[in-house]
Design an enzyme around this catalytic site. Sequence first.
Site, short mmCIF file in Angstrom:
data_model
loop_
_atom_site.label_atom_id
_atom_site.label_comp_id
_atom_site.label_asym_id
_atom_site.label_seq_id
_atom_site.Cartn_x
_atom_site.Cartn_y
_atom_site.Cartn_z
CD GLU A 1 -1.21 -0.06 3.56
OE1 GLU A 1 -1.33 -1.52 4.31
OE2 GLU A 1 -1.82 0.76 3.88
CG HIS B 1 -2.86 -6.93 9.81
ND1 HIS B 1 -1.87 -6.79 9.22
CD2 HIS B 1 -3.33 -5.50 10.20
CE1 HIS B 1 -1.62 -5.40 9.51
NE2 HIS B 1 -2.64 -4.83 9.90
CB CYS C 1 -2.68 -4.67 6.10
SG CYS C 1 -2.02 -3.27 7.03
P1 HMG Z 1 -4.12 5.79 21.47
O1 HMG Z 1 -5.46 6.52 21.65
O2 HMG Z 1 -2.82 6.86 21.82
O3 HMG Z 1 -3.93 4.90 22.71
O4 HMG Z 1 -3.91 5.16 20.34
P2 HMG Z 1 -4.88 4.32 23.81
O5 HMG Z 1 -5.29 5.24 24.68
O6 HMG Z 1 -5.93 3.61 23.26
O7 HMG Z 1 -3.97 3.18 24.35
C1 HMG Z 1 -3.33 1.96 23.85
C2 HMG Z 1 -3.35 0.87 24.89
O8 HMG Z 1 -2.35 1.16 25.63
C3 HMG Z 1 -4.77 0.85 25.58
O9 HMG Z 1 -4.80 -0.74 25.91
C4 HMG Z 1 -4.30 1.42 26.85
O10 HMG Z 1 -4.99 0.87 28.27
C5 HMG Z 1 -2.86 1.19 27.06
P3 HMG Z 1 -6.05 -1.35 25.54
O11 HMG Z 1 -7.07 -0.73 26.50
O12 HMG Z 1 -6.54 -1.16 24.18
O13 HMG Z 1 -5.91 -2.82 25.95
N1 HMG Z 1 -2.03 1.99 28.03
C6 HMG Z 1 -1.26 1.68 29.03
N2 HMG Z 1 -0.71 0.34 29.28
C7 HMG Z 1 0.07 0.37 30.11
N3 HMG Z 1 0.65 1.34 30.94
C8 HMG Z 1 0.32 2.71 30.42
C9 HMG Z 1 -0.86 2.84 29.44
N4 HMG Z 1 -1.51 3.80 29.06
C10 HMG Z 1 -2.13 3.51 28.05
N5 HMG Z 1 0.74 3.83 31.16
C11 HMG Z 1 -4.25 3.44 18.36
C12 HMG Z 1 -3.75 3.89 20.05
C13 HMG Z 1 -3.72 1.93 18.17
C14 HMG Z 1 -5.59 3.91 18.20
C15 HMG Z 1 -3.17 4.54 17.72
O14 HMG Z 1 -1.77 4.17 17.86
C16 HMG Z 1 -3.40 4.32 16.14
O15 HMG Z 1 -4.30 4.98 15.56
N6 HMG Z 1 -2.68 3.56 15.30
C17 HMG Z 1 -3.07 3.32 14.10
C18 HMG Z 1 -4.20 2.64 13.49
C19 HMG Z 1 -4.00 1.09 13.75
O16 HMG Z 1 -2.84 0.52 14.26
N7 HMG Z 1 -5.12 0.37 13.88
C20 HMG Z 1 -5.32 -1.06 14.24
C21 HMG Z 1 -6.45 -1.85 13.52
S1 HMG Z 1 -6.55 -1.58 11.69
C22 HMG Z 1 -5.37 -2.29 11.17
O17 HMG Z 1 -4.58 -3.21 11.69
C23 HMG Z 1 -4.79 -1.99 9.60
C24 HMG Z 1 -3.52 -1.07 9.38
O18 HMG Z 1 -2.46 -1.91 9.45
C25 HMG Z 1 -3.57 -0.27 8.13
C26 HMG Z 1 -3.75 -1.34 6.86
O19 HMG Z 1 -4.71 -2.21 6.95
O20 HMG Z 1 -3.20 -0.80 6.01
C27 HMG Z 1 -3.62 0.20 10.42
#
Ligand code: HMG
Length: 419
Positions: free
Chosen positions: A84, A245, A116
Site C-alpha cells: 500500500e 494481522h 494490509c
Molecule cells: P491511543 O489512543 O494513543 O492509545 O492510540 P490508547 O489510549 O488506546 O492506549 C493504547 C493501549 O495502551 C490501551 O490498551 C491502553 O489501556 C494502554 P487497551 O485498552 O487497548 O488494551 N495504556 C497503557 N498500558 C500500560 N501502561 C500505561 C498505559 N497507557 C495506556 N501507562 C491506536 C492507539 C492504536 C488507536 C493508535 O496508535 C493508532 O491510531 N494507530 C494506527 C491505527 C491502527 O494501528 N489500527 C489497528 C487496527 S486497523 C489495522 O490493523 C490496519 C492497519 O494496519 C492499516 C492497513 O490495513 O493498511 C492499521
Amino acid sequence: MSARVSGIDAMAFHGTQYYLEMADLAAARGVDPDKYILGLGQRQMAVATPCEDTVTMATVAAHRALERFDIDPGEIGTLIVGTETGVDHSKPVAVYVHDMLGLAPNCRTFETKHACYGAMAGLTSAMDWISAGRARGRKALIVASDIARYGLNTAGEPTQGAGAVAMVVSEKPRLLELDPTSFGDYTRQVMDFWRPLYSKYAFADGHYSIDCYLDAFSGAWRDACENAGSWDPLRLDRLAACFYHVPFTKMARKAHHRHCETEWGKKVEREDTEQVAAIRESYDQQVAPWLELNSVVGNIYTGSLFLALMDYLRKAQPAGGERVSVFSYGSGCGAAFGTGVVTPEAAGLAERLDPATHLEQRRKLDMDRYEELIRLSETADHNEAPYPDPADWQLDRGLYFVGTRDHVRQYAGSAADTP
Ligand code: HMG
C-alpha cells in the site's frame, strides 16, 4: 478435475538498517513508556532511511527467499507484490523487482493494493493460479513490502514500521500446505484508515479501526466455516498456532479474544473470569510466543501476518501435521481467514528462515536523527531533489534508492550484497 493443492515453499524477511527504541519515542513524546511497551506491545520500530523503499526491501527479501531455499529465478512464473506504499501511481513495484531478480519475460507480474490485505490477495491468487493448472510446474513469488508512516507526533506514530516478507508458493510446499477449503472472505466499505493520493502519511480513525478489524475477523471466520462445511475443522483446539494481522502486538491479543468469542458464540466480559482465563491460556500458547519479530519491527502492513508465521516456523520445531490459522485484515476494509498444515520438512528448514543476523546488524537511531530522517524522506523521491546518498546513512553495501532523475527512479548496488 480435482483442484491442485499448494502452499508456502520458501520465506524470507528483509527490514531496514535502522530502528528506534519505543522507550526513546515515549520519552520524547512525554508518554509513559509502558503505554507503548505494554499497552501496544511494541519494543522497537524499524525506520526506513530515504535510501530504502518498497522496491529495495521487496527485492532483497525475494532474493533471500530464492537463494536460501535453492530456487532458480527461472522457476518463477508469477510475481505479485502486495503493497500500500507503492512508488508510482501507475508502474508497479513488482516490475522493478522482476528486473532486479532477473525473472523470465513470460513471468506474469503485477502489484496488488488493498491496505494490509494486499499480500493475502496475492497469496490466494497464487493458490488459484496453481489450482487452475496455469502454473505449468512453475512457482509463484509473493512479496509483501511496505513502509508504515503516520507522521511525527500523531497517535499512530508508535505503530509505524517497515519491511518486506517474500514467499514462494508451489505445488510441493516445504513449509506450509494451504487448505483452500478452509478460506473465507469479508469486505465492507469503512473509513477506518486511508492515505489520499496527495499524502505520504496515513490517516486513521484509530479506535474505530480496531472495531472494524475485529468485526472483519468474525465475518471472515464465519465465511470460512461455511466454505469448510462446518466450524469443526477450524476449531481452536485443533490449531497449534493462530496468526493475525499485527499492526502492534496487542492487536493480536484483541483478535484472539474475538476469535474465541466468535467460536463460542458469546461475548466474554472482564467479569467472566473462567472464560477470560481460558482465553489467556490459549493466547499464551497459540499466539504470544510468535510475536517476537513483530514487536521489534513494528507494523509492516501487508507483511505483518506473515512475519508472525515466520517467527513460528523458525522457533516452534513443529513435527509436521500441525494445523495453523492465518487472518489478514486490510483497512477500508477487506479480510480473509484460512488455515494451513505445517509440513514435516519445515522444522529442518527453520535456520534458513531466521532473520536474527539481519536484526542484530540494525543500528539504533536517536530522536534527532529519526526526526531528520522522516523529514528528508518527505521529498527524497521528488524529481532532481538533492539525491539521497547511502553514504549519509553509512549504508556502504546493498541495494538502495538514490533519487529520481528525469522522472525516473534510480537504484544502485545489489540485493546480494545487502546485509
Ligand atoms: P491511543 O489512543 O494513543 O492509545 O492510540 P490508547 O489510549 O488506546 O492506549 C493504547 C493501549 O495502551 C490501551 O490498551 C491502553 O489501556 C494502554 P487497551 O485498552 O487497548 O488494551 N495504556 C497503557 N498500558 C500500560 N501502561 C500505561 C498505559 N497507557 C495506556 N501507562 C491506536 C492507539 C492504536 C488507536 C493508535 O496508535 C493508532 O491510531 N494507530 C494506527 C491505527 C491502527 O494501528 N489500527 C489497528 C487496527 S486497523 C489495522 O490493523 C490496519 C492497519 O494496519 C492499516 C492497513 O490495513 O493498511 C492499521
